[in-house]
Scaffold this motif. Sequence first.
Motif, PDB file in Angstrom:
ATOM      1  N   ARG A   5     157.398 -53.177  85.286  1.00 20.29           N
ATOM      2  CA  ARG A   5     156.485 -54.053  86.027  1.00 20.29           C
ATOM      3  C   ARG A   5     157.170 -55.378  86.366  1.00 20.29           C
ATOM      4  NH1 ARG A   5     151.321 -53.001  82.051  1.00 20.29           N
ATOM      5  NH2 ARG A   5     150.900 -50.833  82.709  1.00 20.29           N
ATOM      6  N   TYR A   6     157.939 -55.892  85.419  1.00 17.65           N
ATOM      7  CA  TYR A   6     158.647 -57.146  85.690  1.00 17.65           C
ATOM      8  C   TYR A   6     159.680 -56.962  86.795  1.00 17.65           C
ATOM      9  CZ  TYR A   6     161.717 -61.143  85.232  1.00 17.65           C
ATOM     10  OH  TYR A   6     162.465 -62.250  85.514  1.00 17.65           O
ATOM     11  N   LEU A   7     160.491 -55.904  86.702  1.00 15.97           N
ATOM     12  CA  LEU A   7     161.514 -55.682  87.724  1.00 15.97           C
ATOM     13  C   LEU A   7     160.866 -55.446  89.082  1.00 15.97           C
ATOM     14  CD1 LEU A   7     164.479 -55.383  88.459  1.00 15.97           C
ATOM     15  CD2 LEU A   7     164.309 -52.946  87.904  1.00 15.97           C
ATOM     16  N   GLY A   8     159.778 -54.699  89.114  1.00 15.27           N
ATOM     17  CA  GLY A   8     159.094 -54.459  90.378  1.00 15.27           C
ATOM     18  C   GLY A   8     158.601 -55.746  91.019  1.00 15.27           C
ATOM     19  N   ALA A   9     158.046 -56.641  90.204  1.00 13.19           N
ATOM     20  CA  ALA A   9     157.561 -57.920  90.734  1.00 13.19           C
ATOM     21  C   ALA A   9     158.708 -58.779  91.248  1.00 13.19           C
ATOM     22  CB  ALA A   9     156.782 -58.668  89.651  1.00 13.19           C
ATOM     23  N   GLU A  10     159.847 -58.765  90.548  1.00 15.14           N
ATOM     24  CA  GLU A  10     161.005 -59.541  90.979  1.00 15.14           C
ATOM     25  C   GLU A  10     161.592 -58.978  92.273  1.00 15.14           C
ATOM     26  OE1 GLU A  10     162.252 -62.549  89.113  1.00 15.14           O
ATOM     27  OE2 GLU A  10     160.108 -62.108  88.923  1.00 15.14           O
ATOM     28  N   LEU A  11     161.604 -57.663  92.408  1.00 11.66           N
ATOM     29  CA  LEU A  11     162.071 -57.048  93.651  1.00 11.66           C
ATOM     30  C   LEU A  11     161.150 -57.418  94.809  1.00 11.66           C
ATOM     31  CD1 LEU A  11     163.048 -53.543  92.253  1.00 11.66           C
ATOM     32  CD2 LEU A  11     164.610 -55.048  93.491  1.00 11.66           C
ATOM     33  N   ASP A  12     159.859 -57.334  94.569  1.00 14.40           N
ATOM     34  CA  ASP A  12     158.898 -57.651  95.627  1.00 14.40           C
ATOM     35  C   ASP A  12     159.005 -59.115  96.063  1.00 14.40           C
ATOM     36  OD1 ASP A  12     157.978 -55.067  95.565  1.00 14.40           O
ATOM     37  OD2 ASP A  12     156.216 -55.509  94.325  1.00 14.40           O
TER      38      ASP A  12
ATOM     39  N   LEU B 183     161.690 -47.843  84.203  1.00 19.25           N
ATOM     40  CA  LEU B 183     162.536 -48.975  84.593  1.00 19.25           C
ATOM     41  C   LEU B 183     163.772 -48.499  85.340  1.00 19.25           C
ATOM     42  CD1 LEU B 183     163.518 -51.925  84.484  1.00 19.25           C
ATOM     43  CD2 LEU B 183     164.394 -51.452  82.188  1.00 19.25           C
ATOM     44  N   LEU B 184     164.488 -47.519  84.785  1.00 21.86           N
ATOM     45  CA  LEU B 184     165.701 -47.025  85.425  1.00 21.86           C
ATOM     46  C   LEU B 184     165.397 -46.303  86.738  1.00 21.86           C
ATOM     47  CD1 LEU B 184     167.634 -45.779  82.275  1.00 21.86           C
ATOM     48  CD2 LEU B 184     168.225 -47.719  83.728  1.00 21.86           C
ATOM     49  N   ALA B 185     164.286 -45.597  86.788  1.00 23.92           N
ATOM     50  CA  ALA B 185     163.907 -44.930  88.033  1.00 23.92           C
ATOM     51  C   ALA B 185     163.737 -45.944  89.153  1.00 23.92           C
ATOM     52  CB  ALA B 185     162.617 -44.130  87.829  1.00 23.92           C
ATOM     53  N   LEU B 186     163.205 -47.106  88.823  1.00 26.29           N
ATOM     54  CA  LEU B 186     163.037 -48.175  89.817  1.00 26.29           C
ATOM     55  C   LEU B 186     164.367 -48.838  90.147  1.00 26.29           C
ATOM     56  CD1 LEU B 186     161.196 -50.005  91.509  1.00 26.29           C
ATOM     57  CD2 LEU B 186     160.852 -51.406  89.448  1.00 26.29           C
ATOM     58  N   ALA B 187     165.128 -49.184  89.117  1.00 27.01           N
ATOM     59  CA  ALA B 187     166.391 -49.907  89.335  1.00 27.01           C
ATOM     60  C   ALA B 187     167.379 -49.086  90.139  1.00 27.01           C
ATOM     61  CB  ALA B 187     166.998 -50.304  87.991  1.00 27.01           C
ATOM     62  N   LEU B 188     167.475 -47.787  89.858  1.00 31.34           N
ATOM     63  CA  LEU B 188     168.477 -46.946  90.513  1.00 31.34           C
ATOM     64  C   LEU B 188     168.117 -46.609  91.951  1.00 31.34           C
ATOM     65  CD1 LEU B 188     169.324 -44.585  87.524  1.00 31.34           C
ATOM     66  CD2 LEU B 188     170.777 -46.399  88.483  1.00 31.34           C
ATOM     67  N   ARG B 189     166.897 -46.886  92.340  1.00 34.80           N
ATOM     68  CA  ARG B 189     166.504 -46.685  93.739  1.00 34.80           C
ATOM     69  C   ARG B 189     166.874 -47.883  94.606  1.00 34.80           C
ATOM     70  NH1 ARG B 189     161.883 -43.705  91.295  1.00 34.80           N
ATOM     71  NH2 ARG B 189     162.027 -41.549  92.059  1.00 34.80           N
ATOM     72  N   HIS B 190     167.448 -48.902  94.004  1.00 34.39           N
ATOM     73  CA  HIS B 190     167.872 -50.089  94.739  1.00 34.39           C
ATOM     74  C   HIS B 190     169.375 -50.296  94.534  1.00 34.39           C
ATOM     75  CE1 HIS B 190     163.532 -50.693  94.464  1.00 34.39           C
ATOM     76  NE2 HIS B 190     163.648 -51.468  95.523  1.00 34.39           N
ATOM     77  N   ARG B 191     170.024 -50.916  95.519  1.00 35.40           N
ATOM     78  CA  ARG B 191     171.472 -51.129  95.466  1.00 35.40           C
ATOM     79  C   ARG B 191     171.767 -52.402  94.691  1.00 35.40           C
ATOM     80  NH1 ARG B 191     175.105 -47.029  96.679  1.00 35.40           N
ATOM     81  NH2 ARG B 191     174.157 -45.675  98.249  1.00 35.40           N
ATOM     82  N   LEU B 192     171.718 -52.311  93.378  1.00 35.34           N
ATOM     83  CA  LEU B 192     172.060 -53.436  92.523  1.00 35.34           C
ATOM     84  C   LEU B 192     173.545 -53.381  92.177  1.00 35.34           C
ATOM     85  CD1 LEU B 192     168.983 -53.347  90.114  1.00 35.34           C
ATOM     86  CD2 LEU B 192     169.211 -54.470  92.345  1.00 35.34           C
ATOM     87  N   ALA B 193     174.087 -54.502  91.713  1.00 35.19           N
ATOM     88  CA  ALA B 193     175.523 -54.549  91.403  1.00 35.19           C
ATOM     89  C   ALA B 193     175.872 -53.652  90.224  1.00 35.19           C
ATOM     90  CB  ALA B 193     175.946 -55.990  91.112  1.00 35.19           C
TER      91      ALA B 193
END
Length: 383
Positions: A265-272, A295-305
């Motif tokens: 939820r935190y990562l999703g809010a920061e992405l938004d 968390l990983l399912a969300l993070a890996l769907r975005h091009r993070l470093a």
Amino acid sequence: MPDVFDEVHRRCRAGEAVALATVVATWRSAPQPPGAAMLVAADGTVTGSVSGGCVEADLYERARHVLDTGTPELTRYGISDDTAYAVGLTCGGVLDVFVERIDGGGLAELAAVDAARRSGQPVAVVTCVAADAGDPPGAVPADPAGRLGRRLVLTGERVSGSLGDDRLDAAATADALGLLAAGHSGVLRYGYHGQRRGSGLSLFVATYATPPRMIVFGAIDFAAAVARIGAFLGYRVTVCDARPVFATTPRFPEADEVVVQWPHRYLGAELDAGRVDGRTVVCVLTHDPKFDVPLLALALRHRLAYVGAMGSRRTHDERHKLLREAGLSAEQLARLASPIGLDLGGRTPEETAVSVAAQIVAGRWGGTGRPLTALAGPIHRAG
């Protein structure tokens, strides 16, 4: 150059003049990137470095001369000669260094840069460092139009200062904003009226973006060590955990913030909110599927470093299975660094943090993680 800039601003506010030497271009295995800087104050105090010691003694004398005369200098340092008495870089690299006097006359521009940096707003400073890009750097570059040392400061839509010509200002602003968006510093070349012909004027664009973020999920002892080394590397560090008894500021003094929230939820809010970008690194240290998988399912769907997750080989295999069931592709799963870190043989939280940091740095610059003694070619990769 955060420390050097702060000292420049402090001394100019106090009415002092300083000489500022800035690396504006590099070739081959140069020890410092463009933007590295050294300040020489009127009292002889030195702050910062441009080469780690190879050319600083000569540059100090040049800076003292510029401080006295007010005339900027662009100097090239290359490899020293066979006698080892010539000033140069023993690493075989080449540096172009621009030395200028800064005093109260530039205080408004310095204040604009300082305000932008403190508010976290990206800022670019465009400085004229050579008045004839076709000539090799010399002790006193030709400057028929009085352009050397003139600058623009770009903060968002706001532009302050001038390079001496409206069309040149417009061209440099457009191109510098592109460099700022990419987070790169570099040299732009124009004619005296902004013509993009590659000769006439060399402008150095120094960009100052907000620090990249490191988000550490899991308020455990390993997280404290990772947060500490993340701060050392220059990241803005957040530690996040859903358990308030563990996620406390006293346990993570090196973190910029400690957040009590479900990780995904935190990562999703920061992405938004646009507060996570392609420079962000994510370290998942919880090794608990109810936290890790969403968390990983969300993070890996975005091009993070970087996205790394702690756990044993067995945990890794089970995590991969659950992520595949969550719909992640093979390409997305390939971006996961799991088990996290490089094989350094470390056991303690601090040793583990070093292995994680080493993997992040290697990924950023294309390093192999192998001993330098086993490799040939340049030590520093272009990037």
